[in-house]
Design a protein around this motif. Structure first.
Motif, short mmCIF file in Angstrom:
data_model
loop_
_atom_site.label_atom_id
_atom_site.label_comp_id
_atom_site.label_asym_id
_atom_site.label_seq_id
_atom_site.Cartn_x
_atom_site.Cartn_y
_atom_site.Cartn_z
N GLN A 113 0.83 -1.21 0.00
CA GLN A 113 0.00 0.00 0.00
C GLN A 113 0.86 1.26 0.00
OE1 GLN A 113 0.31 -2.10 2.54
NE2 GLN A 113 0.49 -1.01 4.49
N ASN A 114 0.28 2.33 -0.49
CA ASN A 114 0.95 3.64 -0.48
C ASN A 114 0.71 4.33 0.85
OD1 ASN A 114 -0.18 3.54 -3.71
ND2 ASN A 114 1.99 3.80 -3.32
N GLY A 115 1.53 5.32 1.16
CA GLY A 115 1.35 6.05 2.40
C GLY A 115 2.35 7.17 2.56
N TRP A 116 2.35 7.76 3.74
CA TRP A 116 3.30 8.81 4.11
C TRP A 116 3.31 8.91 5.63
CZ3 TRP A 116 -1.65 10.34 2.49
CH2 TRP A 116 -2.38 11.09 3.42
N GLY A 117 4.24 9.72 6.15
CA GLY A 117 4.23 10.05 7.58
C GLY A 117 4.96 9.05 8.45
N GLY A 122 10.28 6.42 4.25
CA GLY A 122 11.11 7.58 4.57
C GLY A 122 10.47 8.60 5.48
N GLU A 123 9.22 8.37 5.87
CA GLU A 123 8.48 9.23 6.79
C GLU A 123 8.38 10.68 6.28
OE1 GLU A 123 10.11 8.66 10.74
OE2 GLU A 123 8.99 6.78 10.95
N TYR A 124 8.12 10.82 5.00
CA TYR A 124 7.91 12.15 4.42
C TYR A 124 6.55 12.72 4.84
CZ TYR A 124 12.03 11.82 1.45
OH TYR A 124 13.33 11.74 1.00
N THR A 125 6.41 14.02 4.79
CA THR A 125 5.18 14.67 5.21
C THR A 125 4.09 14.50 4.16
OG1 THR A 125 5.75 16.77 4.17
CG2 THR A 125 6.50 16.43 6.46
N MET A 126 2.87 14.79 4.56
CA MET A 126 1.75 14.75 3.63
C MET A 126 1.97 15.72 2.48
SD MET A 126 -2.30 15.53 4.30
CE MET A 126 -2.01 17.29 4.50
N GLY A 127 2.49 16.91 2.78
CA GLY A 127 2.73 17.90 1.74
C GLY A 127 3.72 17.41 0.70
N GLY A 172 10.74 7.80 -6.11
CA GLY A 172 9.63 8.03 -5.20
C GLY A 172 9.23 6.95 -4.23
N ILE A 173 9.78 5.74 -4.34
CA ILE A 173 9.33 4.68 -3.44
C ILE A 173 9.48 5.10 -1.98
CG2 ILE A 173 9.88 2.38 -2.55
CD1 ILE A 173 10.27 1.41 -5.34
N ASN A 174 10.58 5.72 -1.65
CA ASN A 174 10.83 6.09 -0.26
C ASN A 174 9.91 7.21 0.23
OD1 ASN A 174 12.38 5.21 1.94
ND2 ASN A 174 13.72 6.98 1.82
N ILE A 175 9.26 7.91 -0.72
CA ILE A 175 8.38 9.02 -0.36
C ILE A 175 6.96 8.53 -0.09
CG2 ILE A 175 7.46 11.27 -1.08
CD1 ILE A 175 9.88 11.47 -3.00
N THR A 176 6.39 7.84 -1.08
CA THR A 176 4.99 7.40 -0.96
C THR A 176 4.79 5.93 -1.31
OG1 THR A 176 4.47 7.95 -3.26
CG2 THR A 176 4.16 9.69 -1.62
N GLY A 177 5.85 5.24 -1.70
CA GLY A 177 5.67 3.91 -2.27
C GLY A 177 5.32 3.98 -3.74
N VAL A 178 5.05 5.18 -4.21
CA VAL A 178 4.66 5.54 -5.59
C VAL A 178 3.29 4.98 -5.96
CG1 VAL A 178 5.22 5.55 -8.05
CG2 VAL A 178 7.05 5.75 -6.36
N SER A 179 2.39 5.92 -6.16
CA SER A 179 1.08 5.58 -6.70
C SER A 179 1.02 5.96 -8.17
CB SER A 179 -0.02 6.31 -5.93
OG SER A 179 -1.26 6.14 -6.58
#
Length: 225
Positions: A113-117, A122-127, A172-179
């Motif tokens: 699944q994709n995500g953030w935080g 990488g625990e990137y922010t929502m922004g 981008g994988i480390n940011i959101t997992g890439v959608s």
């Protein structure tokens, strides 16, 4: 084969093999391997179902095509339904396979699944996640529309689009997992818990914004030949 069946099969393949590479083989192949799994799955489907449906296998791409004037909305809706259904079916199959390993837990190991935080890669922010998904989908859609447009060498379109997806994943994988694909996000999120479902909106809204923006630029002729 009907276009909708082709889109179902294509999206099923992308999600099963792409997310499956992360869930089943991620520890062995790493981000590099996962990136190529998504890209190669797309390349394969581009040549497999491209002649039937155009191989959108992505609701954002279908809506971007509408914005570019290359597709009508009723057909796009049918594509999107097939794409989401394919992604959900792939997530179910992946979950069934992953559960065949004794120490697998969807709560611990996820379903691609994709995500953030906090707690997500990488625990990137929502922004940061939102900006990445908008920009990455915009660039992805530019490649798609350009590679399939008049004057482009059609035989190389699938390769160009698939490699673009590889590069996007490498970054981008480390940011959101890439959608860059609402269907790809929706399938795994439905089975990955409340956090994934709660964050799903970003992976629907941001890719659509990016893809439609690219489509409108082609529609107005600013990026078209």
């Amino acid at each position: 084969m009907k276009k909708e069946i082709a889109e179902f099969i294509g999206t099923f393949t992308l999600v099963l093999l792409g997310c499956g590479s992360a869930v089943i083989a991620g520890g062995e192949i790493g981000f590099f391997g996962i990136s190529f799994a998504f890209g190669l799955a797309l390349i394969g489907m581009a040549y497999g179902i491209g002649p039937v449906s155009g191989c959108h296998i992505n609701p954002a791409v279908s809506l971007g095509a509408v914005a570019a004037g290359r597709m009508n909305m009723p057909e796009a809706v049918r594509y999107i339904i097939a794409q989401v259904a394919g992604a959900i079916a792939a997530a179910i199959v992946l979950l069934l396979i992953a559960n065949g390993k004794a120490d697998y837990s969807v709560a611990e190991n996820g379903l691609g699944q994709n995500g953030w935080g906090a707690g997500y890669l990488g625990e990137y922010t929502m922004g940061a996640a939102f900006v990445f998904e908008v920009v990455a989908t915009f660039l992805f859609m530019v490649v798609i529309l350009g590679a399939t447009g008049p004057g482009a060498p059609a035989q190389f379109a699938g390769l160009a689009i698939g490699l673009a997806l590889v590069v996007i994943h490498l970054v981008g994988i480390n940011i959101t997992g890439v959608s860059v694909n609402p269907a790809r996000s929706a399938g795994p999120a439905l089975f990955a818990g409340t956090q994934a479902i709660g964050q799903l909106w970003l992976f629907i809204v941001a890719p659509i914004i990016g893809a439609v923006a690219a489509g409108l630029l082609f529609k107005t002729g600013k990026l078209d030949s």
